[in-house]
Enzyme design. Structure first.
Site, PDB file in Angstrom:
ATOM      1  N   GLU A   1       1.941   8.385   0.670  1.00 19.75           N
ATOM      2  CA  GLU A   1       1.983   8.630  -0.699  1.00 19.75           C
ATOM      3  C   GLU A   1       0.715   9.626  -1.313  1.00 19.75           C
ATOM      4  O   GLU A   1       0.383   9.175  -2.379  1.00 19.75           O
ATOM      5  CB  GLU A   1       2.106   7.445  -1.710  1.00 19.75           C
ATOM      6  CG  GLU A   1       3.238   6.486  -1.255  1.00 19.75           C
ATOM      7  CD  GLU A   1       3.423   5.240  -1.982  1.00 19.75           C
ATOM      8  OE1 GLU A   1       2.533   5.170  -2.907  1.00 19.75           O
ATOM      9  OE2 GLU A   1       3.978   4.321  -1.755  1.00 19.75           O
TER      10      GLU A   1
ATOM     11  N   GLU B   1      10.912   2.217   4.646  1.00 14.40           N
ATOM     12  CA  GLU B   1      10.852   1.160   3.721  1.00 14.40           C
ATOM     13  C   GLU B   1      12.439   1.048   2.838  1.00 14.40           C
ATOM     14  O   GLU B   1      12.344   0.930   1.684  1.00 14.40           O
ATOM     15  CB  GLU B   1       9.687   1.257   2.721  1.00 14.40           C
ATOM     16  CG  GLU B   1       8.424   1.593   3.215  1.00 14.40           C
ATOM     17  CD  GLU B   1       7.426   1.814   2.149  1.00 14.40           C
ATOM     18  OE1 GLU B   1       7.528   1.502   1.297  1.00 14.40           O
ATOM     19  OE2 GLU B   1       6.246   2.058   2.898  1.00 14.40           O
TER      20      GLU B   1
HETATM   21  O1  G3I Z   1      -1.999 -11.814  -2.878  1.00 13.41           O
HETATM   22  C1  G3I Z   1      -2.048 -12.006  -4.317  1.00 13.41           C
HETATM   23  C2  G3I Z   1      -1.986 -13.281  -5.046  1.00 13.41           C
HETATM   24  O2  G3I Z   1      -3.136 -14.081  -4.713  1.00 13.41           O
HETATM   25  C3  G3I Z   1      -1.745 -13.455  -6.416  1.00 13.41           C
HETATM   26  O3  G3I Z   1      -1.936 -14.757  -6.995  1.00 13.41           O
HETATM   27  C4  G3I Z   1      -0.543 -12.704  -6.928  1.00 13.41           C
HETATM   28  C5  G3I Z   1      -0.320 -12.335  -8.380  1.00 13.41           C
HETATM   29  O4  G3I Z   1       0.189 -11.433  -8.739  1.00 13.41           O
HETATM   30  O5  G3I Z   1      -0.533 -11.317  -6.510  1.00 13.41           O
HETATM   31  C6  G3I Z   1      -0.760 -11.248  -4.981  1.00 13.41           C
HETATM   32  O6  G3I Z   1      -0.884  -9.890  -4.699  1.00 13.41           O
HETATM   33  C7  G3I Z   1       0.430  -9.082  -4.671  1.00 13.41           C
HETATM   34  C8  G3I Z   1       0.887  -8.689  -3.401  1.00 13.41           C
HETATM   35  O7  G3I Z   1       1.952  -7.560  -3.337  1.00 13.41           O
HETATM   36  C9  G3I Z   1       0.981  -9.804  -2.456  1.00 13.41           C
HETATM   37  O8  G3I Z   1       2.327 -10.687  -2.670  1.00 13.41           O
HETATM   38  C10 G3I Z   1       0.225  -7.919  -5.594  1.00 13.41           C
HETATM   39  O9  G3I Z   1       0.021  -8.496  -7.041  1.00 13.41           O
HETATM   40  C11 G3I Z   1       1.178  -7.000  -5.540  1.00 13.41           C
HETATM   41  O10 G3I Z   1       1.093  -6.028  -6.316  1.00 13.41           O
HETATM   42  C12 G3I Z   1       1.503  -6.596  -4.160  1.00 13.41           C
HETATM   43  O11 G3I Z   1       2.762  -5.911  -4.268  1.00 13.41           O
HETATM   44  C13 G3I Z   1       2.862  -4.906  -2.894  1.00 13.41           C
HETATM   45  C14 G3I Z   1       3.177  -3.490  -3.329  1.00 13.41           C
HETATM   46  O12 G3I Z   1       3.250  -2.783  -2.246  1.00 13.41           O
HETATM   47  C15 G3I Z   1       1.703  -2.964  -4.012  1.00 13.41           C
HETATM   48  O13 G3I Z   1       1.912  -1.881  -4.672  1.00 13.41           O
HETATM   49  C16 G3I Z   1       4.425  -5.358  -2.423  1.00 13.41           C
HETATM   50  O14 G3I Z   1       3.988  -6.589  -2.120  1.00 13.41           O
HETATM   51  C17 G3I Z   1       4.555  -4.372  -1.495  1.00 13.41           C
HETATM   52  O15 G3I Z   1       5.965  -4.803  -0.895  1.00 13.41           O
HETATM   53  C18 G3I Z   1       4.517  -3.159  -1.674  1.00 13.41           C
HETATM   54  O16 G3I Z   1       4.823  -2.219  -0.571  1.00 13.41           O
HETATM   55  C19 G3I Z   1       4.858  -0.802  -0.971  1.00 13.41           C
HETATM   56  C20 G3I Z   1       4.419  -0.041   0.265  1.00 13.41           C
HETATM   57  O17 G3I Z   1       3.138  -0.528   0.774  1.00 13.41           O
HETATM   58  C21 G3I Z   1       4.383   1.518   0.036  1.00 13.41           C
HETATM   59  N1  G3I Z   1       5.396   2.100  -0.440  1.00 13.41           N
HETATM   60  C22 G3I Z   1       5.950   1.307  -1.592  1.00 13.41           C
HETATM   61  C23 G3I Z   1       6.107  -0.216  -1.564  1.00 13.41           C
HETATM   62  C24 G3I Z   1       6.725  -0.981  -2.686  1.00 13.41           C
HETATM   63  O18 G3I Z   1       5.579  -0.837  -3.709  1.00 13.41           O
END
Ligand code: G3I
Length: 385
Positions: free
Chosen positions: A167, A273
């Site tokens: 990205e 994805e």
């Molecule tokens: O691990 C912490 C946890 O300790 C905490 O309690 C919790 C509270 O919100 O957050 C957890 O972290 C989260 C993490 O996912 C693991 O679940 C983050 O907040 C959350 O923002 C994060 O989201 C990820 C996202 O990327 C970040 O932008 C998604 O799981 C993941 O599927 C997503 O993947 C991205 C690709 O890498 C790139 N393309 C877009 C795609 C979708 O956003």
């Protein structure tokens, strides 16, 4: 026994054929249960999914078994990103990625590394020095190279594909995305990442990965970058089309033009994805607004207890359309991966607003294959429905 009349004969034959077809269908589904989508598309492309750490922690769970049966490629959703992997400089959290790579190897899967350089999910220390002042260009580039040497080097020969840069192109098609990587290091950070990854594992397939891949401005910019890289020997082998789509967007004709454009440059496409958002568009609203405003919540999160059959049909048709397109470009497309395996784990339940009930994947909340799954099987085995 008296000879059968023509009518009786026809009836017996028809019943026999139906029985045979039924038995065949059952046998087919039994076989499918053991081999999954990866077998269905084995002559076309790899079929992958993205997994969280807990999915590979215990290979005996129903989800882990489903992943192993259906897919021959896996990508970690978060574990290899810079923030989770190296929250403090030099303190590497290898346990999760090690388990993921071992899980992939145990099931003969292609493991995809995601992602080496991305503006999101970065650790706090990355862009500053010991005095909390912005880090210099040289130091940032060095940090990128150190990460790549450590991560790609550790899994050399075991992670076959890397989303090297994620990205990095601007949403408004004006060139590179404004990120701290760009402001500190300039566009050079992108090619330095590709060169470092190639050095760390010369056999790995290196991808540039992005969303809204149908966007004509992005397409033009990316093609220019690819041509420039090819001219100057920057090792890039393919483009990741994330494939975060909806029921009525994007326009697949534009999507196809992007597939053609990458194919014309001689690069692979990986659909990295894929998911299909079925919910009403919600951009502009916050989760708080939705949870406190009943009417809004009903409007934007309308299917909390199940998807109405007519929407499920649309979802099925959309998956069918997408895979028809992918099959048409099977010479260019090396892999199709969904972002998650079953609806309950999809990021789409929390984006663009938190706490909705979405249905974007091929398996439902009970891990059962959905109608869209059957439609994909039927594309390759039209008689086995
Ligand atoms: O691990 C912490 C946890 O300790 C905490 O309690 C919790 C509270 O919100 O957050 C957890 O972290 C989260 C993490 O996912 C693991 O679940 C983050 O907040 C959350 O923002 C994060 O989201 C990820 C996202 O990327 C970040 O932008 C998604 O799981 C993941 O599927 C997503 O993947 C991205 C690709 O890498 C790139 N393309 C877009 C795609 C979708 O956003």
């Amino acid at each position: 026994m008296p000879p059968l009349s023509r009518r009786q004969f026809a009836a017996v034959t028809a019943a026999g054929l139906v029985g045979l077809a039924h038995a065949r269908t059952q046998a087919f589904h039994r076989a499918l249960e053991q081999t999954g989508l990866k077998e269905v598309f084995k002559d076309d492309f790899l079929i992958g999914t993205a997994v969280d750490g807990r999915t590979v922690d215990d290979p005996s769970t129903p989800l882990a078994q489903l992943v192993a049966r259906e897919f021959n490629a896996i990508t970690p959703t978060n574990m290899m990103k810079w923030g989770p992997l190296e929250p403090r400089e030099g303190e590497w959290q290898w346990a999760g990625p090690d388990r993921l790579v071992a899980f992939g190897a145990a099931h003969g899967m292609t493991v995809v590394g995601h992602t080496l350089v991305w503006h999101s999910q970065t650790p706090r220390w990355l862009f500053v020095d010991e005095q909390d002042a912005p880090v210099s260009k040289e130091r940032l580039l060095k940090r990128i190279e150190t990460r790549i040497q450590a991560l790609v080097g550790r899994y050399q020969g075991r992670v076959a594909i890397w989303d090297v840069v994620n990205e990095a192109i601007d949403e408004d098609e004006k060139g590179w995305r404004q990120s701290r990587f760009l402001t500190i290091a300039g566009p050079e950070f992108v090619e330095r990442a590709f060169r470092a990854a190639h050095e760390a594992d010369p056999k790995a397939t290196l991808l540039y990965n992005d969303y809204n891949e149908h966007n004509p401005g992005r397409r033009r910019f990316l093609v220019d970058v690819i041509r420039d890289y090819k001219r100057r020997g920057v090792p890039i082998h393919g483009v990741g089309f994330q494939g975060h789509v909806g029921l009525d967007y994007p326009d697949l004709a534009e999507y196809e033009k992007s597939l053609q454009a990458i194919a014309a440059e001689g690069l692979q496409v990986h659909v990295t994805e894929l998911d299909v958002d079925v919910l009403p568009r919600a951009s502009g609203y916050t989760g708080a607004e939705i949870s406190t405003n009943f009417e809004l919540s009903e409007k934007l999160n309308p299917w909390k207890t199940g998807l109405p059959p007519e929407i499920d049909e649309k979802l099925t048709a959309r998956y069918r359309q997408l895979f028809e397109l992918f099959l048409k470009y099977r010479e260019t497309i090396a892999r199709v991966s969904t972002w998650g395996t079953f609806d309950g784990e999809s990021w789409k339940n929390n984006f663009p607003v938190r706490g909705r009930t979405n249905y974007p994947l091929l398996f439902d909340r009970e891990l059962k294959p959905k109608a869209a799954y059957a439609a994909l099987v039927a594309l390759k085995h039209p008689t086995a429905r």
